[in-house]
Design a protein around this motif. Structure first.
Motif, PDB file in Angstrom:
ATOM      1  N   PRO A 147       0.835  -1.199   0.000  1.00 18.78           N
ATOM      2  CA  PRO A 147       0.000   0.000   0.000  1.00 18.78           C
ATOM      3  C   PRO A 147       0.876   1.257   0.000  1.00 18.78           C
ATOM      4  O   PRO A 147       1.987   1.252   0.536  1.00 18.78           O
ATOM      5  CB  PRO A 147      -0.781  -0.090   1.308  1.00 18.78           C
ATOM      6  CG  PRO A 147      -0.572  -1.461   1.830  1.00 18.78           C
ATOM      7  CD  PRO A 147       0.648  -2.008   1.195  1.00 18.78           C
ATOM      8  N   HIS A 148       0.354   2.306  -0.600  1.00 21.17           N
ATOM      9  CA  HIS A 148       1.055   3.593  -0.552  1.00 21.17           C
ATOM     10  C   HIS A 148       1.022   4.116   0.876  1.00 21.17           C
ATOM     11  O   HIS A 148       0.084   3.824   1.631  1.00 21.17           O
ATOM     12  CB  HIS A 148       0.370   4.607  -1.474  1.00 21.17           C
ATOM     13  CG  HIS A 148       0.462   4.248  -2.916  1.00 21.17           C
ATOM     14  ND1 HIS A 148       1.610   4.416  -3.653  1.00 21.17           N
ATOM     15  CD2 HIS A 148      -0.458   3.712  -3.752  1.00 21.17           C
ATOM     16  CE1 HIS A 148       1.397   4.006  -4.895  1.00 21.17           C
ATOM     17  NE2 HIS A 148       0.144   3.566  -4.981  1.00 21.17           N
ATOM     18  N   ALA A 149       2.004   4.895   1.231  1.00 20.83           N
ATOM     19  CA  ALA A 149       2.083   5.455   2.581  1.00 20.83           C
ATOM     20  C   ALA A 149       0.810   6.215   2.940  1.00 20.83           C
ATOM     21  O   ALA A 149       0.337   6.136   4.079  1.00 20.83           O
ATOM     22  CB  ALA A 149       3.308   6.359   2.705  1.00 20.83           C
ATOM     23  N   ARG A 150       0.227   6.914   1.984  1.00 22.04           N
ATOM     24  CA  ARG A 150      -0.980   7.687   2.271  1.00 22.04           C
ATOM     25  C   ARG A 150      -2.184   6.789   2.565  1.00 22.04           C
ATOM     26  O   ARG A 150      -3.194   7.240   3.115  1.00 22.04           O
ATOM     27  CB  ARG A 150      -1.286   8.639   1.126  1.00 22.04           C
ATOM     28  CG  ARG A 150      -1.707   7.971  -0.161  1.00 22.04           C
ATOM     29  CD  ARG A 150      -2.014   8.988  -1.266  1.00 22.04           C
ATOM     30  NE  ARG A 150      -2.356   8.329  -2.500  1.00 22.04           N
ATOM     31  CZ  ARG A 150      -1.487   7.945  -3.424  1.00 22.04           C
ATOM     32  NH1 ARG A 150      -0.195   8.197  -3.253  1.00 22.04           N
ATOM     33  NH2 ARG A 150      -1.891   7.342  -4.519  1.00 22.04           N
ATOM     34  N   GLN A 151      -2.110   5.508   2.208  1.00 26.01           N
ATOM     35  CA  GLN A 151      -3.203   4.572   2.461  1.00 26.01           C
ATOM     36  C   GLN A 151      -3.099   3.912   3.837  1.00 26.01           C
ATOM     37  O   GLN A 151      -4.070   3.330   4.311  1.00 26.01           O
ATOM     38  CB  GLN A 151      -3.220   3.479   1.389  1.00 26.01           C
ATOM     39  CG  GLN A 151      -3.564   3.985   0.005  1.00 26.01           C
ATOM     40  CD  GLN A 151      -3.389   2.905  -1.043  1.00 26.01           C
ATOM     41  OE1 GLN A 151      -2.316   2.320  -1.156  1.00 26.01           O
ATOM     42  NE2 GLN A 151      -4.447   2.642  -1.803  1.00 26.01           N
ATOM     43  N   PRO A 186      -2.907   5.020   7.040  1.00 25.14           N
ATOM     44  CA  PRO A 186      -3.820   5.382   8.130  1.00 25.14           C
ATOM     45  C   PRO A 186      -5.219   4.776   7.964  1.00 25.14           C
ATOM     46  O   PRO A 186      -5.783   4.253   8.933  1.00 25.14           O
ATOM     47  CB  PRO A 186      -3.867   6.917   8.070  1.00 25.14           C
ATOM     48  CG  PRO A 186      -2.568   7.309   7.434  1.00 25.14           C
ATOM     49  CD  PRO A 186      -2.287   6.205   6.437  1.00 25.14           C
ATOM     50  N   LEU A 187      -5.769   4.803   6.759  1.00 29.58           N
ATOM     51  CA  LEU A 187      -7.090   4.226   6.531  1.00 29.58           C
ATOM     52  C   LEU A 187      -7.045   2.712   6.679  1.00 29.58           C
ATOM     53  O   LEU A 187      -7.948   2.113   7.281  1.00 29.58           O
ATOM     54  CB  LEU A 187      -7.622   4.611   5.150  1.00 29.58           C
ATOM     55  CG  LEU A 187      -8.989   4.027   4.777  1.00 29.58           C
ATOM     56  CD1 LEU A 187     -10.060   4.428   5.791  1.00 29.58           C
ATOM     57  CD2 LEU A 187      -9.382   4.456   3.373  1.00 29.58           C
ATOM     58  N   LEU A 188      -6.001   2.083   6.169  1.00 27.47           N
ATOM     59  CA  LEU A 188      -5.873   0.633   6.287  1.00 27.47           C
ATOM     60  C   LEU A 188      -5.843   0.220   7.754  1.00 27.47           C
ATOM     61  O   LEU A 188      -6.540  -0.710   8.160  1.00 27.47           O
ATOM     62  CB  LEU A 188      -4.604   0.151   5.565  1.00 27.47           C
ATOM     63  CG  LEU A 188      -4.338  -1.342   5.577  1.00 27.47           C
ATOM     64  CD1 LEU A 188      -5.487  -2.124   4.957  1.00 27.47           C
ATOM     65  CD2 LEU A 188      -3.026  -1.652   4.852  1.00 27.47           C
ATOM     66  N   ALA A 189      -5.065   0.917   8.554  1.00 24.76           N
ATOM     67  CA  ALA A 189      -5.004   0.616   9.989  1.00 24.76           C
ATOM     68  C   ALA A 189      -6.362   0.829  10.649  1.00 24.76           C
ATOM     69  O   ALA A 189      -6.797   0.010  11.463  1.00 24.76           O
ATOM     70  CB  ALA A 189      -3.934   1.473  10.661  1.00 24.76           C
ATOM     71  N   GLN A 190      -7.043   1.901  10.279  1.00 29.82           N
ATOM     72  CA  GLN A 190      -8.357   2.182  10.850  1.00 29.82           C
ATOM     73  C   GLN A 190      -9.346   1.066  10.506  1.00 29.82           C
ATOM     74  O   GLN A 190     -10.057   0.575  11.376  1.00 29.82           O
ATOM     75  CB  GLN A 190      -8.872   3.514  10.334  1.00 29.82           C
ATOM     76  CG  GLN A 190     -10.248   3.877  10.846  1.00 29.82           C
ATOM     77  CD  GLN A 190     -10.777   5.156  10.221  1.00 29.82           C
ATOM     78  OE1 GLN A 190     -10.057   5.878   9.549  1.00 29.82           O
ATOM     79  NE2 GLN A 190     -12.035   5.441  10.450  1.00 29.82           N
ATOM     80  N   VAL A 191      -9.388   0.662   9.254  1.00 36.01           N
ATOM     81  CA  VAL A 191     -10.319  -0.382   8.813  1.00 36.01           C
ATOM     82  C   VAL A 191     -10.016  -1.702   9.510  1.00 36.01           C
ATOM     83  O   VAL A 191     -10.924  -2.436   9.894  1.00 36.01           O
ATOM     84  CB  VAL A 191     -10.277  -0.543   7.279  1.00 36.01           C
ATOM     85  CG1 VAL A 191     -11.062  -1.763   6.822  1.00 36.01           C
ATOM     86  CG2 VAL A 191     -10.790   0.716   6.585  1.00 36.01           C
ATOM     87  N   LEU A 192      -8.741  -2.001   9.702  1.00 30.86           N
ATOM     88  CA  LEU A 192      -8.349  -3.262  10.342  1.00 30.86           C
ATOM     89  C   LEU A 192      -8.355  -3.184  11.867  1.00 30.86           C
ATOM     90  O   LEU A 192      -8.102  -4.181  12.541  1.00 30.86           O
ATOM     91  CB  LEU A 192      -6.965  -3.686   9.842  1.00 30.86           C
ATOM     92  CG  LEU A 192      -6.892  -4.048   8.355  1.00 30.86           C
ATOM     93  CD1 LEU A 192      -5.460  -4.339   7.944  1.00 30.86           C
ATOM     94  CD2 LEU A 192      -7.803  -5.227   8.028  1.00 30.86           C
ATOM     95  N   GLY A 193      -8.622  -1.997  12.404  1.00 32.47           N
ATOM     96  CA  GLY A 193      -8.712  -1.846  13.856  1.00 32.47           C
ATOM     97  C   GLY A 193      -7.385  -1.953  14.562  1.00 32.47           C
ATOM     98  O   GLY A 193      -7.288  -2.569  15.624  1.00 32.47           O
ATOM     99  N   CYS A 194      -6.355  -1.358  13.964  1.00 40.02           N
ATOM    100  CA  CYS A 194      -5.029  -1.431  14.564  1.00 40.02           C
ATOM    101  C   CYS A 194      -4.292  -0.111  14.363  1.00 40.02           C
ATOM    102  O   CYS A 194      -4.824   0.821  13.767  1.00 40.02           O
ATOM    103  CB  CYS A 194      -4.230  -2.590  13.963  1.00 40.02           C
ATOM    104  SG  CYS A 194      -3.826  -2.390  12.209  1.00 40.02           S
TER     105      CYS A 194
END
Length: 66
Positions: free
Chosen positions: A42-46, A48-56
């Motif tokens: 994933p791109h660096a800009r993605q 924060p959202l990836l962590a949020q969606v995965l709950g971490c």
């Protein structure tokens, strides 16, 4: 040692399917599969959202590998 992503492990822990994660991230399911196989990352800009969606936290997306 290198850092490897553990998206698949976190996705299973969060009970999220590949299509669900793809929709949440605004990408095609194939992209999520590529992230999980580390063909692409994933791109660096993605992250924060990836962590949020995965709950971490962003740091939790990585594990130290050999």
């Amino acid at each position: 040692m290198q850092n490897v992503m553990k998206i698949r492990k976190l996705r299973f822990r969060a009970c999220i399917t590949i299509p669900e994660l793809a929709v949440s991230m605004g990408v095609a399911p194939r992209v999520v599969k590529d992230w999980e196989c580390e063909r692409y990352l994933p791109h660096a800009r993605q992250l924060p959202l990836l962590a949020q969606v995965l709950g971490c936290e962003i740091n939790d997306l990585y594990e130290e590998g050999a």
